[in-house]
Design a protein around this motif. Sequence first.
Motif, mmCIF file in Angstrom:
data_model
loop_
_atom_site.group_PDB
_atom_site.id
_atom_site.type_symbol
_atom_site.label_atom_id
_atom_site.label_comp_id
_atom_site.label_asym_id
_atom_site.label_seq_id
_atom_site.Cartn_x
_atom_site.Cartn_y
_atom_site.Cartn_z
ATOM 1 N N VAL A 43 36.722 -23.085 -4.006
ATOM 2 C CA VAL A 43 36.854 -23.070 -5.701
ATOM 3 C C VAL A 43 36.870 -21.852 -6.234
ATOM 4 C CG1 VAL A 43 36.261 -24.230 -7.801
ATOM 5 C CG2 VAL A 43 36.151 -25.616 -5.740
ATOM 6 N N ARG B 70 31.308 -26.633 -8.321
ATOM 7 C CA ARG B 70 31.499 -25.201 -7.772
ATOM 8 C C ARG B 70 32.365 -24.405 -8.802
ATOM 9 N NH1 ARG B 70 28.184 -26.542 -3.962
ATOM 10 N NH2 ARG B 70 28.917 -27.827 -2.305
ATOM 11 N N MET C 225 22.155 -25.732 -4.454
ATOM 12 C CA MET C 225 23.315 -26.075 -3.755
ATOM 13 C C MET C 225 24.389 -25.969 -4.450
ATOM 14 S SD MET C 225 22.470 -26.303 -0.592
ATOM 15 C CE MET C 225 23.854 -26.780 0.132
ATOM 16 N N SER C 226 24.437 -25.606 -5.656
ATOM 17 C CA SER C 226 25.751 -25.849 -6.542
ATOM 18 C C SER C 226 26.575 -24.584 -6.160
ATOM 19 C CB SER C 226 25.368 -25.852 -8.223
ATOM 20 O OG SER C 226 24.694 -24.325 -8.304
ATOM 21 N N GLY C 227 26.113 -23.519 -5.705
ATOM 22 C CA GLY C 227 26.876 -22.510 -5.369
ATOM 23 C C GLY C 227 26.631 -21.123 -5.803
ATOM 24 N N LYS C 228 25.334 -20.894 -6.369
ATOM 25 C CA LYS C 228 25.146 -19.856 -7.174
ATOM 26 C C LYS C 228 24.984 -18.477 -6.158
ATOM 27 C CE LYS C 228 21.066 -21.620 -8.210
ATOM 28 N NZ LYS C 228 21.194 -22.732 -7.694
ATOM 29 N N SER C 229 24.305 -18.759 -5.040
ATOM 30 C CA SER C 229 24.243 -17.529 -3.953
ATOM 31 C C SER C 229 25.657 -17.329 -3.581
ATOM 32 C CB SER C 229 23.474 -18.200 -2.802
ATOM 33 O OG SER C 229 22.270 -18.555 -2.677
ATOM 34 N N THR C 230 26.425 -18.221 -3.481
ATOM 35 C CA THR C 230 27.703 -17.982 -2.856
ATOM 36 C C THR C 230 28.919 -16.910 -4.091
ATOM 37 O OG1 THR C 230 27.657 -19.950 -1.870
ATOM 38 C CG2 THR C 230 30.012 -18.854 -2.025
HETATM 39 P P1 ADP Z 1 22.842 -22.362 -4.175
HETATM 40 O O1 ADP Z 1 22.677 -20.880 -4.166
HETATM 41 O O2 ADP Z 1 23.181 -22.874 -5.740
HETATM 42 O O3 ADP Z 1 21.755 -23.183 -3.774
HETATM 43 P P2 ADP Z 1 25.030 -22.114 -2.399
HETATM 44 O O4 ADP Z 1 25.738 -20.751 -2.756
HETATM 45 O O5 ADP Z 1 24.136 -21.646 -1.287
HETATM 46 O O6 ADP Z 1 24.280 -22.769 -3.465
HETATM 47 O O7 ADP Z 1 26.139 -23.134 -1.971
HETATM 48 C C1 ADP Z 1 25.899 -24.299 -1.525
HETATM 49 C C2 ADP Z 1 26.960 -24.832 -0.741
HETATM 50 O O8 ADP Z 1 28.345 -24.851 -1.355
HETATM 51 C C3 ADP Z 1 27.374 -23.654 0.411
HETATM 52 O O9 ADP Z 1 27.345 -24.424 1.715
HETATM 53 C C4 ADP Z 1 28.584 -23.347 0.305
HETATM 54 O O10 ADP Z 1 29.471 -23.089 1.341
HETATM 55 C C5 ADP Z 1 29.347 -24.126 -0.827
HETATM 56 N N1 ADP Z 1 30.168 -23.579 -1.973
HETATM 57 C C6 ADP Z 1 29.522 -22.728 -2.572
HETATM 58 N N2 ADP Z 1 30.345 -22.351 -3.761
HETATM 59 C C7 ADP Z 1 31.508 -22.794 -3.322
HETATM 60 C C8 ADP Z 1 32.944 -22.839 -3.902
HETATM 61 N N3 ADP Z 1 33.080 -21.897 -4.881
HETATM 62 N N4 ADP Z 1 33.953 -23.454 -3.321
HETATM 63 C C9 ADP Z 1 33.597 -24.264 -2.244
HETATM 64 N N5 ADP Z 1 32.405 -24.429 -1.649
HETATM 65 C C10 ADP Z 1 31.387 -23.501 -2.357
#
Ligand code: ADP
Length: 871
Positions: free
Chosen positions: A595, A758, A615-620
């Motif tokens: 996304v 995401r 796990m919402s996607g902050k790090s990513t």
């Molecule tokens: P957080 O830092 O919020 O705990 P992460 O960034 O580690 O979360 O992301 C958690 C999971 O979600 C990872 O496995 C990642 O691959 C997936 N993810 C993160 N962002 C996206 C996105 N924009 N689209 C699809 N999958 C995503």
Amino acid sequence: MGPVSGIVEEYLSLKAETDADLLAMQVGDFYEFFDEDAREVADELDLKVSEKSSHGSSYPMAGVPVGELTPYLKNLVERGYRVAVADQHEVDGDHERDITRVVTPGTLLETTDASAQYLATVVRGDGETFGLAFVDVTTGRFHVTQVGSLEDAITEVYRFDPAEVLPGPALRSGAAFDAFRNRTDATITHHDEEAFAPGAATHLLREQFGEEALHSLGIEPGSPAVQAAGAALAYVTETGLGVAGSFTRLQPYRADDHVELDVTTQRNLELTETMQGGRDGSLLETIDHSVTAGGRRLLQEWLQRPRQSRPEIERRLDGVEALAKSALARDAIRETLTNAYDLERLAGRVAHGTADAGDLLRVKETLALLPDVAATVSDTPGLSESPVAELVQAPNRDRVVELSGELEEALREDPPKTLTQGGLFKRGYDDRLDELIDGYEEATEWIDGLADREKQRLGITHLQTGRNQTDGYYLQVGRSETDAVPEEYREVKALKNSKRYTTDELEERERRILRLEAEREDLERRLFEQLRDRVAAQTDRLRETGAAFAELDVLASLATHAVENDWTRPTVVEEDVLDVEAGRHPVVEQTTEFVPNDATLADGRRFLLVTGPNMSGKSTYLRQTALVVLLAQMGSYVPARSAEIGLMDGIYTRVGALDELAQGRSTFMVEMQELSNILHSASEDSLVILDEVGRGTATYDGISIAWAATEYLHNEVRAKTLFATHYHELTALADYLADVANVHVAAAERDGDVRFLRTVREGPTDRSYGIHVADLAGVPAPVVSRAEEVLGKLRAEKAIEARGGGASGEPVQAVFDLGSGQFKGDGSDPEPSGQDPDVEAVLEDLSTVPLEEMTPVEVLSRVRSWQERLE
Ligand code: ADP
């Protein structure tokens, strides 16, 4: 050396002469290891140990045949050993042995690994100046630089990933040494201190590169950079490879021409390896479509050294764009380059004089590709006007074609393995050689036909010719017919079932053949050496062509990845913006339905607080933003719909330090060191990524530090920052600090489940998710409500003021109430909320503590003292 009492004694005395870890000493047809060395080598290489007795004692012994030393050496050296080699030679009928070379991880010529193989020297100058040299004997690369801090020196060493490091005299123990030791798995060698002396180093460099070289390159004689370079050169010379001559060019570089990427950041962003240490899943592995070893090395270099100068970035982007748009030509070029050998390495071997006929053939085949590639480029309208055309025009094409033509005329396609077997050269290359070959062939033909002629003439059926070491050429006749041999046959040997003879005529041919063979061997060797010298004189052509192919390969690789993954060309600007529309994570998008998300940082929102559930996607989101910037500044397309990137001078990151935890270092200490480094090093032109700060300690400790760091980054550093935090409380800062904005990664609730959308949206998350998730997960209701109550209590009655950062720079004095998560009033007259005088005192202290003047660790200990007072 005087008469030596025995082999083992000789071995031990040679061993005492060298500081190498192991000694391989030639004894006849073997290289032997004795004593301790024998045990160690046998262990490492799975060799048999036998016993050698000498003067009443018995010693372990392990050996390898002379012809097989190289692979064994390579194996030992790649395991980190430094191995001295003592060769045996004959003097007046006696055997003498001397150490002729020391093979070390940083000077191994025989490597088969395609990655660069650097030897690094690091010298500490006055105060915080460090000189560094990086030398690759396999390619002749010789880089030198100077940096202004230990941290930068370590970063450079990490980037070059050397096989061997020579620390200078002042760096052989203590904290600085430990810091290096912990960041590299290179072999550390303590080389002669004299080699590092400024005078000696300067002298050596002048001798190697010419009187004017240092001056024209802007390198200060006697400086730490010169000390480092001189010591590296001395070491390469002293290890006895005779390869120092192949360094023709000193390449000074400025570490600050490049985007600052410290070691932590390179690891956090998983540029060349993942946090777990594998290559798979790294950015390099994901975007690498190169087809040559040189291309792969260069791609890694670009990735680890994004640029700060717009013209160079634009030049690369123009090249990528041209290749992205010319699919057919791109495929054709990559197809052609598949046939290219590692020209940089070959150039190294030619220059060292170790290239064999096969190497020269590979040089020829690779050089011969240049006209092909150049033709493809000039025939393709989109490419002929692009930087790609400049690339392929850079090598002197006439000379390259001439050289490959000369090699083509000279060398046979199927050369023998060794230079002494004959048959290296094509007919017509050298008249004298042709004469020798004609004579030789005539003589061998005569012998080949001899058996048949004699059978007919003498009526003998069991008659054949042969040749061996002891008897030379002979005629062999079966026992039953030996009575029938004529008198000119002279017997040379009697076997069980036959006899061997020779004749005057046969002997005469034999002498001729031996003479022709010797002369041919000698001539071929001379011709080969001359040819190799002529190629060596063109080493620069080889290197230019190798460099052009490598860069072309990288640009084509980037174009290929861009096309296959729908990446776009970023707009790189000098202005102070970062605006990514629909950005994606380059690695995660390979395996996930990704996304896309926007990221906009500019005045008014230089600092994004990113919240959202686990796990919402902050790090990513944080990492993808950093990677988009990094890719753009290395000259690559980026995974986004559009991207406008104001040039950054550095990318700094702090993310969960998993590997440090595994190494047993305190995570919290590491976290604070990383934070400290960022707060010291980042500038207004940097990008800072903070993925949770303060998690490694108690909540109030953590919040305090996160809070203070936010203020400092916002008010003082002014770096563009993305800060992911689970401290929901911090989001209130956006109302009071002009450049702080909130975004959150959205999650939705459906059928009692958290569904991750995401999607990054404006504003803070509407709640702190921990207890909510506990609820969703089915934790019993009484526990959930009690948790809410406890949280409320924990937050009650605590207030913090937010400092500084009004649009005008005026300090804002608002009081933040942890209980309500709100700011109260303008705080100009903070209402002391605690009744307890202790609490009041702490609050007073808290409101006046001079955060700007404190290191995070000091903040930490202050917070700790408050906690103690509150107990
Ligand atoms: P957080 O830092 O919020 O705990 P992460 O960034 O580690 O979360 O992301 C958690 C999971 O979600 C990872 O496995 C990642 O691959 C997936 N993810 C993160 N962002 C996206 C996105 N924009 N689209 C699809 N999958 C995503």
